[in-house]
Design an enzyme around this catalytic site. Structure first.
Site, PDB file in Angstrom:
ATOM      1  N   ASN A  90      -3.734   0.955  -1.457  1.00 27.62           N
ATOM      2  CA  ASN A  90      -3.021   0.491  -2.650  1.00 27.62           C
ATOM      3  C   ASN A  90      -1.674  -0.035  -2.173  1.00 27.62           C
ATOM      4  O   ASN A  90      -0.766   0.744  -1.890  1.00 27.62           O
ATOM      5  CB  ASN A  90      -2.846   1.668  -3.636  1.00 27.62           C
ATOM      6  N   TRP A  91      -1.584  -1.343  -2.051  1.00 26.13           N
ATOM      7  CA  TRP A  91      -0.361  -1.935  -1.493  1.00 26.13           C
ATOM      8  C   TRP A  91       0.818  -1.834  -2.463  1.00 26.13           C
ATOM      9  O   TRP A  91       1.949  -2.060  -2.082  1.00 26.13           O
ATOM     10  CB  TRP A  91      -0.603  -3.411  -1.146  1.00 26.13           C
ATOM     11  N   LYS A  92       0.542  -1.560  -3.730  1.00 28.25           N
ATOM     12  CA  LYS A  92       1.591  -1.548  -4.766  1.00 28.25           C
ATOM     13  C   LYS A  92       2.343  -2.884  -4.738  1.00 28.25           C
ATOM     14  O   LYS A  92       1.756  -3.902  -4.386  1.00 28.25           O
ATOM     15  CB  LYS A  92       2.508  -0.340  -4.586  1.00 28.25           C
ATOM     16  N   HIS A 110      -3.284   4.044 -12.872  1.00 33.08           N
ATOM     17  CA  HIS A 110      -2.422   4.629 -11.840  1.00 33.08           C
ATOM     18  C   HIS A 110      -1.233   5.303 -12.531  1.00 33.08           C
ATOM     19  O   HIS A 110      -0.731   4.807 -13.540  1.00 33.08           O
ATOM     20  CB  HIS A 110      -1.937   3.544 -10.873  1.00 33.08           C
ATOM     21  N   GLU A 116       1.778   5.342 -11.915  1.00 33.88           N
ATOM     22  CA  GLU A 116       2.968   4.490 -12.086  1.00 33.88           C
ATOM     23  C   GLU A 116       2.821   3.609 -13.320  1.00 33.88           C
ATOM     24  O   GLU A 116       3.801   3.278 -13.977  1.00 33.88           O
ATOM     25  CB  GLU A 116       3.188   3.661 -10.804  1.00 33.88           C
ATOM     26  N   GLU A 129      -5.149  11.820  -8.115  1.00 30.38           N
ATOM     27  CA  GLU A 129      -3.843  11.580  -7.499  1.00 30.38           C
ATOM     28  C   GLU A 129      -2.794  12.458  -8.180  1.00 30.38           C
ATOM     29  O   GLU A 129      -2.227  12.072  -9.212  1.00 30.38           O
ATOM     30  CB  GLU A 129      -3.445  10.112  -7.659  1.00 30.38           C
ATOM     31  N   GLY A 186       3.758   9.254  -2.834  1.00 26.49           N
ATOM     32  CA  GLY A 186       4.946   8.687  -2.210  1.00 26.49           C
ATOM     33  C   GLY A 186       6.007   9.716  -1.856  1.00 26.49           C
ATOM     34  O   GLY A 186       7.136   9.376  -1.522  1.00 26.49           O
ATOM     35  N   SER A 236       0.042  10.712  -0.680  1.00 26.50           N
ATOM     36  CA  SER A 236       0.535  10.999   0.669  1.00 26.50           C
ATOM     37  C   SER A 236      -0.575  11.308   1.667  1.00 26.50           C
ATOM     38  O   SER A 236      -0.384  12.091   2.600  1.00 26.50           O
ATOM     39  CB  SER A 236       1.586  12.124   0.649  1.00 26.50           C
ATOM     40  N   GLY A 242      -1.522   4.763  -0.375  1.00 19.61           N
ATOM     41  CA  GLY A 242      -0.387   3.876  -0.645  1.00 19.61           C
ATOM     42  C   GLY A 242       0.342   3.532   0.635  1.00 19.61           C
ATOM     43  O   GLY A 242      -0.070   2.658   1.404  1.00 19.61           O
ATOM     44  N   GLY A 243       1.428   4.246   0.893  1.00 18.94           N
ATOM     45  CA  GLY A 243       2.311   3.940   2.023  1.00 18.94           C
ATOM     46  C   GLY A 243       1.583   3.699   3.334  1.00 18.94           C
ATOM     47  O   GLY A 243       1.856   2.709   4.036  1.00 18.94           O
TER      48      GLY A 243
HETATM   49  P1  PGA Z   1       0.956   7.249  -1.403  1.00 14.74           P
HETATM   50  O1  PGA Z   1       0.425   6.506  -2.733  1.00 14.74           O
HETATM   51  O2  PGA Z   1      -0.199   7.288  -0.440  1.00 14.74           O
HETATM   52  O3  PGA Z   1       2.089   6.392  -0.908  1.00 14.74           O
HETATM   53  O4  PGA Z   1       1.394   8.615  -1.820  1.00 14.74           O
HETATM   54  C1  PGA Z   1      -0.866   6.725  -3.204  1.00 14.74           C
HETATM   55  C2  PGA Z   1      -1.048   5.984  -4.510  1.00 14.74           C
HETATM   56  O5  PGA Z   1      -0.114   5.950  -5.314  1.00 14.74           O
HETATM   57  O6  PGA Z   1      -2.135   5.411  -4.763  1.00 14.74           O
END
Ligand code: PGA
Length: 252
Positions: free
Chosen positions: A8-10, A98, A100, A169, A175, A213, A234-235
């Site tokens: 997930n590049w966001k 998601h 967010e 999640e 994050g 994470s 994500g990251g």
């Molecule tokens: P993260 O993000 O791996 O940076 O914690 C995961 C996500 O939000 O899908």
């Protein structure tokens, strides 16, 4: 079942950075990777990734995902992107719900369910995110929250539910560098699996991913849990070596 590792590049990337990242990924990939792979990219870059996929051979194995979709099929909805448009550009997946989007864009369980329905209607697999906040976990409400979030999607989608992917999640792990322990994650995954089993006899088709994470160091132990069928990353998906390490860990 074959695991799915989805990045997930966001809201990250640029034309140059995306090209560099995908070329670096392609160097570590074979045309037959050990698991299903996807990158969920900002909508404006979908066409670029599609083009790269068609020119760099090992990338054929990498599916494209979007990060959001409109619940509407078309018309006067300024700024929105429909599921049909995503499908036309070659998207195989779309993330819906998601945390967010729930947090910063006020997306409700009902809207997330409609988005999943729009995706399924266009032939795209929705990756439905569920997860509790830290306050909800500390209050002992984790199971209740994730079950409520998933129930809305089950209710709206009937037998099509067998075509979704679920991503657990925990919001407090996203994050933050704090990961749910393999046991904590497995416990919630087992609850979600039981809920899916009650909803459809096709439940064994449904992958339940862990996200929050997940990284090169912890992926193998998380992915070794019986009900963890992959990861939403994500990251660590922005660094080719880390993402490749996670992909390799999904061989288990
Ligand atoms: P993260 O993000 O791996 O940076 O914690 C995961 C996500 O939000 O899908």
């Amino acid at each position: 079942m074959t695991k799915l590792i989805a990045g997930n590049w966001k809201m990250n990337g640029s034309l140059a950075a995306n090209t560099a990242l995908l070329h670096a990924l392609s160097e570590g990939l074979t045309e037959k990777p050990p698991c299903d792979i996807a990158v969920c990219v900002p909508a404006v870059y979908i066409a670029q990734i599609q083009l790269l996929k068609s020119t760099v051979a090992p990338l054929t194995a990498v599916e494209i995902g979007a990060q959001d979709v409109s619940a509407q099929s078309g018309g006067a909805f300024t700024g929105e992107v429909s599921a049909r448009m995503l499908h036309e550009l070659g998207c195989r997946y779309v993330i819906v719900g998601h945390s967010e989007r729930r947090q910063y864009h006020g997306e409700t369980d009902a809207l997330v369910a409609e988005k999943a329905k729009a995706a399924l209607g266009a032939g795209i697999t929705p990756i439905v995110c569920v997860g509790e906040t830290l306050a909800e976990r500390e209050a002992g409400h984790t199971q209740e929250v994730v079950k409520r979030q998933l129930a809305a999607v089950v209710h709206a989608n009937g037998h099509c539910i067998s075509e979704i992917v679920v991503a657990y999640e925990p919001v407090w792990a996203i994050g933050t560098g704090k990961t749910a322990s393999p046991e904590e994650a497995q416990a919630v995954h087992a609850v979600l699996r039981a809920q899916l089993k009650a909803a459809t006899d096709q439940f064994l088709r449904i992958k339940v991913l862990y996200g929050g994470s997940m990284n090169a160091a912890n992926a193998a132990t998380l992915l070794a849990q019986p009900d963890i069928d992959g990861g939403l990353i994500g990251g660590a998906s922005l660094k080719a070596t880390d993402f490749l390490t996670i992909i390799a860990a999904a061989r288990i």
